[in-house]
Design a protein around this motif. Structure first.
Motif, PDB file in Angstrom:
ATOM      1  N   MET A 160       0.988  -1.152  -0.195  1.00 18.82           N
ATOM      2  CA  MET A 160       0.031   0.078  -0.029  1.00 18.82           C
ATOM      3  C   MET A 160       0.830   1.275   0.098  1.00 18.82           C
ATOM      4  SD  MET A 160      -3.009   1.296   2.312  1.00 18.82           S
ATOM      5  CE  MET A 160      -4.132  -0.104   2.104  1.00 18.82           C
ATOM      6  N   SER A 161       1.067   2.010  -1.305  1.00 22.68           N
ATOM      7  CA  SER A 161       1.748   3.098  -1.391  1.00 22.68           C
ATOM      8  C   SER A 161       0.890   4.490  -1.086  1.00 22.68           C
ATOM      9  CB  SER A 161       2.258   3.412  -2.769  1.00 22.68           C
ATOM     10  OG  SER A 161       3.140   2.186  -2.816  1.00 22.68           O
ATOM     11  N   LEU A 162       1.506   5.018  -0.103  1.00 20.02           N
ATOM     12  CA  LEU A 162       0.852   6.432   0.221  1.00 20.02           C
ATOM     13  C   LEU A 162       1.957   7.567  -0.282  1.00 20.02           C
ATOM     14  CD1 LEU A 162       0.216   4.506   2.777  1.00 20.02           C
ATOM     15  CD2 LEU A 162      -0.589   6.416   3.808  1.00 20.02           C
ATOM     16  N   TYR A 163       1.285   8.521  -1.322  1.00 13.74           N
ATOM     17  CA  TYR A 163       2.269   9.154  -2.006  1.00 13.74           C
ATOM     18  C   TYR A 163       1.608  10.760  -1.637  1.00 13.74           C
ATOM     19  CZ  TYR A 163       4.310   5.973  -4.797  1.00 13.74           C
ATOM     20  OH  TYR A 163       5.221   4.748  -5.320  1.00 13.74           O
ATOM     21  N   GLU A 164       2.634  11.683  -1.086  1.00  9.42           N
ATOM     22  CA  GLU A 164       2.025  12.949  -0.953  1.00  9.42           C
ATOM     23  C   GLU A 164       2.906  14.047  -1.294  1.00  9.42           C
ATOM     24  OE1 GLU A 164       1.452  15.660   3.276  1.00  9.42           O
ATOM     25  OE2 GLU A 164       1.201  13.114   3.401  1.00  9.42           O
ATOM     26  N   HIS A 165       2.388  14.920  -1.840  1.00  7.42           N
ATOM     27  CA  HIS A 165       3.412  16.038  -2.274  1.00  7.42           C
ATOM     28  C   HIS A 165       3.571  17.099  -1.085  1.00  7.42           C
ATOM     29  CE1 HIS A 165       3.628  20.414  -3.546  1.00  7.42           C
ATOM     30  NE2 HIS A 165       4.763  20.059  -4.093  1.00  7.42           N
ATOM     31  N   GLN A 166       4.567  17.575  -0.845  1.00  2.45           N
ATOM     32  CA  GLN A 166       4.735  18.937   0.268  1.00  2.45           C
ATOM     33  C   GLN A 166       5.854  19.834  -0.301  1.00  2.45           C
ATOM     34  OE1 GLN A 166       3.485  19.803   3.291  1.00  2.45           O
ATOM     35  NE2 GLN A 166       1.762  18.534   2.603  1.00  2.45           N
ATOM     36  N   SER A 167       5.492  21.157  -0.167  1.00  3.62           N
ATOM     37  CA  SER A 167       6.368  22.170  -0.230  1.00  3.62           C
ATOM     38  C   SER A 167       6.797  22.911   1.091  1.00  3.62           C
ATOM     39  CB  SER A 167       5.427  23.283  -1.253  1.00  3.62           C
ATOM     40  OG  SER A 167       4.474  23.746  -0.178  1.00  3.62           O
ATOM     41  N   THR A 168       6.285  22.315   2.243  1.00  2.47           N
ATOM     42  CA  THR A 168       6.774  22.775   3.443  1.00  2.47           C
ATOM     43  C   THR A 168       7.439  21.675   4.269  1.00  2.47           C
ATOM     44  OG1 THR A 168       4.874  24.239   3.404  1.00  2.47           O
ATOM     45  CG2 THR A 168       6.131  23.721   5.588  1.00  2.47           C
ATOM     46  N   TYR A 169       8.577  21.503   4.698  1.00  6.76           N
ATOM     47  CA  TYR A 169       9.070  20.412   5.598  1.00  6.76           C
ATOM     48  C   TYR A 169       8.429  20.597   6.895  1.00  6.76           C
ATOM     49  CZ  TYR A 169      12.370  17.859   8.248  1.00  6.76           C
ATOM     50  OH  TYR A 169      13.124  16.857   9.102  1.00  6.76           O
ATOM     51  N   SER A 170       8.411  19.320   7.684  1.00  7.92           N
ATOM     52  CA  SER A 170       7.868  19.391   8.788  1.00  7.92           C
ATOM     53  C   SER A 170       8.156  17.872   9.573  1.00  7.92           C
ATOM     54  CB  SER A 170       6.320  19.229   8.951  1.00  7.92           C
ATOM     55  OG  SER A 170       5.725  18.817  10.141  1.00  7.92           O
ATOM     56  N   PRO A 171       8.713  18.036  10.700  1.00  8.51           N
ATOM     57  CA  PRO A 171       9.352  16.788  11.468  1.00  8.51           C
ATOM     58  C   PRO A 171       8.126  15.594  11.699  1.00  8.51           C
ATOM     59  CG  PRO A 171       9.194  18.501  12.593  1.00  8.51           C
ATOM     60  CD  PRO A 171       9.012  19.194  11.482  1.00  8.51           C
ATOM     61  N   ASN A 172       6.805  16.388  11.500  1.00  3.34           N
ATOM     62  CA  ASN A 172       5.564  15.676  11.952  1.00  3.34           C
ATOM     63  C   ASN A 172       5.220  14.660  10.821  1.00  3.34           C
ATOM     64  OD1 ASN A 172       5.437  16.969  14.399  1.00  3.34           O
ATOM     65  ND2 ASN A 172       4.823  18.830  13.785  1.00  3.34           N
ATOM     66  N   LEU A 173       5.836  14.795   9.634  1.00  2.00           N
ATOM     67  CA  LEU A 173       5.251  13.904   8.557  1.00  2.00           C
ATOM     68  C   LEU A 173       5.055  12.515   8.782  1.00  2.00           C
ATOM     69  CD1 LEU A 173       7.423  15.725   5.655  1.00  2.00           C
ATOM     70  CD2 LEU A 173       4.936  15.668   5.839  1.00  2.00           C
ATOM     71  N   PRO A 174       6.097  11.795   9.714  1.00  2.00           N
ATOM     72  CA  PRO A 174       5.649  10.387   9.833  1.00  2.00           C
ATOM     73  C   PRO A 174       4.457  10.084  10.547  1.00  2.00           C
ATOM     74  CG  PRO A 174       8.116  11.010  10.301  1.00  2.00           C
ATOM     75  CD  PRO A 174       7.294  12.228  10.165  1.00  2.00           C
ATOM     76  N   LEU A 175       4.014  11.323  11.679  1.00  3.00           N
ATOM     77  CA  LEU A 175       2.713  11.081  12.264  1.00  3.00           C
ATOM     78  C   LEU A 175       1.608  11.139  11.328  1.00  3.00           C
ATOM     79  CD1 LEU A 175       1.115  10.755  14.969  1.00  3.00           C
ATOM     80  CD2 LEU A 175       1.639  13.354  15.380  1.00  3.00           C
ATOM     81  N   ARG A 176       1.600  12.138  10.428  1.00  2.00           N
ATOM     82  CA  ARG A 176       0.628  12.504   9.504  1.00  2.00           C
ATOM     83  C   ARG A 176       0.376  11.151   8.757  1.00  2.00           C
ATOM     84  NH1 ARG A 176       2.226  18.355   7.914  1.00  2.00           N
ATOM     85  NH2 ARG A 176       1.924  17.315   5.769  1.00  2.00           N
ATOM     86  N   GLY A 177       1.521  10.751   8.148  1.00  2.00           N
ATOM     87  CA  GLY A 177       1.484   9.471   7.429  1.00  2.00           C
ATOM     88  C   GLY A 177       0.837   8.420   8.068  1.00  2.00           C
ATOM     89  N   PHE A 178       1.282   8.134   9.145  1.00  2.00           N
ATOM     90  CA  PHE A 178       0.573   6.931  10.044  1.00  2.00           C
ATOM     91  C   PHE A 178      -0.744   6.962  10.264  1.00  2.00           C
ATOM     92  CE2 PHE A 178       0.047   4.891  14.369  1.00  2.00           C
ATOM     93  CZ  PHE A 178       0.648   3.569  13.869  1.00  2.00           C
ATOM     94  N   MET A 179      -1.275   8.455  10.660  1.00  2.00           N
ATOM     95  CA  MET A 179      -2.683   8.371  10.676  1.00  2.00           C
ATOM     96  C   MET A 179      -3.472   8.378   9.311  1.00  2.00           C
ATOM     97  SD  MET A 179      -2.504  12.056  12.965  1.00  2.00           S
ATOM     98  CE  MET A 179      -4.198  12.679  12.965  1.00  2.00           C
ATOM     99  N   TYR A 180      -2.613   8.587   8.334  1.00  2.00           N
ATOM    100  CA  TYR A 180      -3.449   8.160   7.039  1.00  2.00           C
ATOM    101  C   TYR A 180      -3.614   6.869   6.959  1.00  2.00           C
ATOM    102  CZ  TYR A 180      -2.421  13.038   5.399  1.00  2.00           C
ATOM    103  OH  TYR A 180      -2.348  14.414   5.326  1.00  2.00           O
ATOM    104  N   TYR A 181      -2.439   6.037   7.054  1.00  2.00           N
ATOM    105  CA  TYR A 181      -2.440   4.596   7.043  1.00  2.00           C
ATOM    106  C   TYR A 181      -3.330   3.861   7.840  1.00  2.00           C
ATOM    107  CZ  TYR A 181      -0.512  -0.076   6.613  1.00  2.00           C
ATOM    108  OH  TYR A 181      -0.331  -1.560   6.440  1.00  2.00           O
ATOM    109  N   ALA A 182      -3.564   4.515   8.942  1.00  2.00           N
ATOM    110  CA  ALA A 182      -4.380   3.870   9.906  1.00  2.00           C
ATOM    111  C   ALA A 182      -6.144   4.018   9.461  1.00  2.00           C
ATOM    112  CB  ALA A 182      -4.327   4.448  11.521  1.00  2.00           C
ATOM    113  N   GLU A 183      -6.366   5.195   9.048  1.00  2.00           N
ATOM    114  CA  GLU A 183      -7.540   5.163   8.383  1.00  2.00           C
ATOM    115  C   GLU A 183      -7.946   4.687   7.166  1.00  2.00           C
ATOM    116  OE1 GLU A 183     -11.461   6.719   8.213  1.00  2.00           O
ATOM    117  OE2 GLU A 183      -9.946   6.644   9.897  1.00  2.00           O
ATOM    118  N   LEU A 184      -6.955   4.253   6.285  1.00  2.00           N
ATOM    119  CA  LEU A 184      -6.888   3.438   5.227  1.00  2.00           C
ATOM    120  C   LEU A 184      -6.893   1.868   5.686  1.00  2.00           C
ATOM    121  CD1 LEU A 184      -4.074   4.944   3.032  1.00  2.00           C
ATOM    122  CD2 LEU A 184      -6.163   4.721   2.483  1.00  2.00           C
ATOM    123  N   LEU A 185      -6.483   1.510   6.792  1.00  2.00           N
ATOM    124  CA  LEU A 185      -6.705   0.150   7.351  1.00  2.00           C
ATOM    125  C   LEU A 185      -8.206   0.099   7.688  1.00  2.00           C
ATOM    126  CD1 LEU A 185      -3.398  -0.690   9.076  1.00  2.00           C
ATOM    127  CD2 LEU A 185      -4.144  -1.373   6.679  1.00  2.00           C
TER     128      LEU A 185
END
Length: 300
Positions: A75-100
């Motif tokens: 399951m690939s989660l692709y996202e575009h970002q123009s702003t760097y954030s150290p919270n990207l892993p947390l956001r991605g994990f939340m996306y994945y949890a909702e997908l599951l």
């Protein structure tokens, strides 16, 4: 869609992200498959093998899940970002949890039989101004209150950031023409802004060039109004974030200075109070000594 004297005006109908619109387009699944192949060094050719799982109209932290799909049990989660954030892993994990939750909610998760789920792969395509090199990997465990030791048995969630700014990851860009064309258009808008053009003019000029160069095989020509509306909205948000960050930094700096001055003032007052109390004690001691001597002299 509403029109203005200068052309298209962004409305709620077009508050989507250009990256998402391009690579989530059912008519151009070949672009998404090409992107997957470029990222994974694979050579899949059947677009029908892609199972799109993108969450529609689901927003976390005011951001949509850009693109998610299953291919080869991944399951690939692709996202575009123009702003760097150290919270990207947390956001991605939340996306994945909702997908599951969405994909497997009908499964018997309390069954004694193990449910097999698609392996996650979270990729962020980054084109912001901060220099992060070609590739950067962020870990969810970096956010843990209690640091994880190497010896700990701990589940890890990672976010791989791929820089798609000009001059970065050239092999990746050459392997996916759609990604290269998208990145080129974004870069043109930014360069036009740097040269002093207002947002509307910067987007118009970039669109003219994208059409003349036939980027994305005519996609910019066929969907020009829609792309302009999305671009105006997206770049408005990007620049607003930058202003917010700068203002936030300045406000934080001013607040920090004020707090520092208040702390120093409190410390000074504490020292003055201690000195005053010490002097008062010394004076009281001297007064007591004088009174004792007077009593002795009066007795004589």
């Amino acid at each position: 869609m509403s029109e203005s004297a200068n052309g298209v005006t962004a409305t709620n109908k077009y508050k989507d992200r250009l990256f998402r619109a391009i690579f989530n387009d059912e008519e151009h699944k070949d672009w998404l498959l090409s992107l997957y192949n470029a990222v994974n060094n694979s050579n899949y050719t059947n677009e029908e093998d892609l199972e799109i799982t993108t969450l529609e109209d689901v927003i976390y932290m005011k951001m949509k899940n850009d693109i998610s799909f299953i291919l080869n049990n991944q399951m690939s989660l692709y996202e575009h970002q123009s702003t760097y954030s150290p919270n990207l892993p947390l956001r991605g994990f939340m996306y994945y949890a909702e997908l599951l939750r969405t994909k497997y909610h009908n499964y018997k998760i309390y069954s004694t039989s193990q449910i097999k789920i698609a392996t996650p792969n979270y990729i962020v395509f980054y084109n912001g101004r901060q220099d992060i090199g070609d590739r950067k990997v962020l870990k969810l465990s970096d956010s843990f209150e209690v640091p994880v030791k190497d010896s700990d048995e701990c589940y890890e969630w990672t976010c791989t950031i791929l820089n798609i700014n000009k001059g970065h990851n050239e092999k990746l860009m050459k392997s996916c023409q759609a990604l290269q064309d998208y990145a080129e258009y974004v870069n043109m808008v930014r360069e036009n802004r740097i040269k002093g053009a207002n947002l509307d003019a910067a987007v118009e000029k970039a669109l003219d060039e994208a059409v003349s160069r036939n980027l994305l095989n005519g996609y910019f020509n066929r969907h020009r109004a829609r792309i302009k509306a999305m671009s105006l909205t997206e770049y408005d948000e990007e620049e607003a974030k930058k202003v917010f960050h700068d203002d936030g930094y300045n406000e934080g700096r001013a607040e920090g200075m004020a707090q520092g001055m208040a702390a120093q003032k409190a410390e000074d007052e504490k020292i003055i109070k201690e000195i005053t109390q010490q002097k008062d004690a010394e004076i009281e001691q001297k007064d007591a000594e004088i009174a004792r001597l007077k009593t002795i002299l009066a007795g004589k």
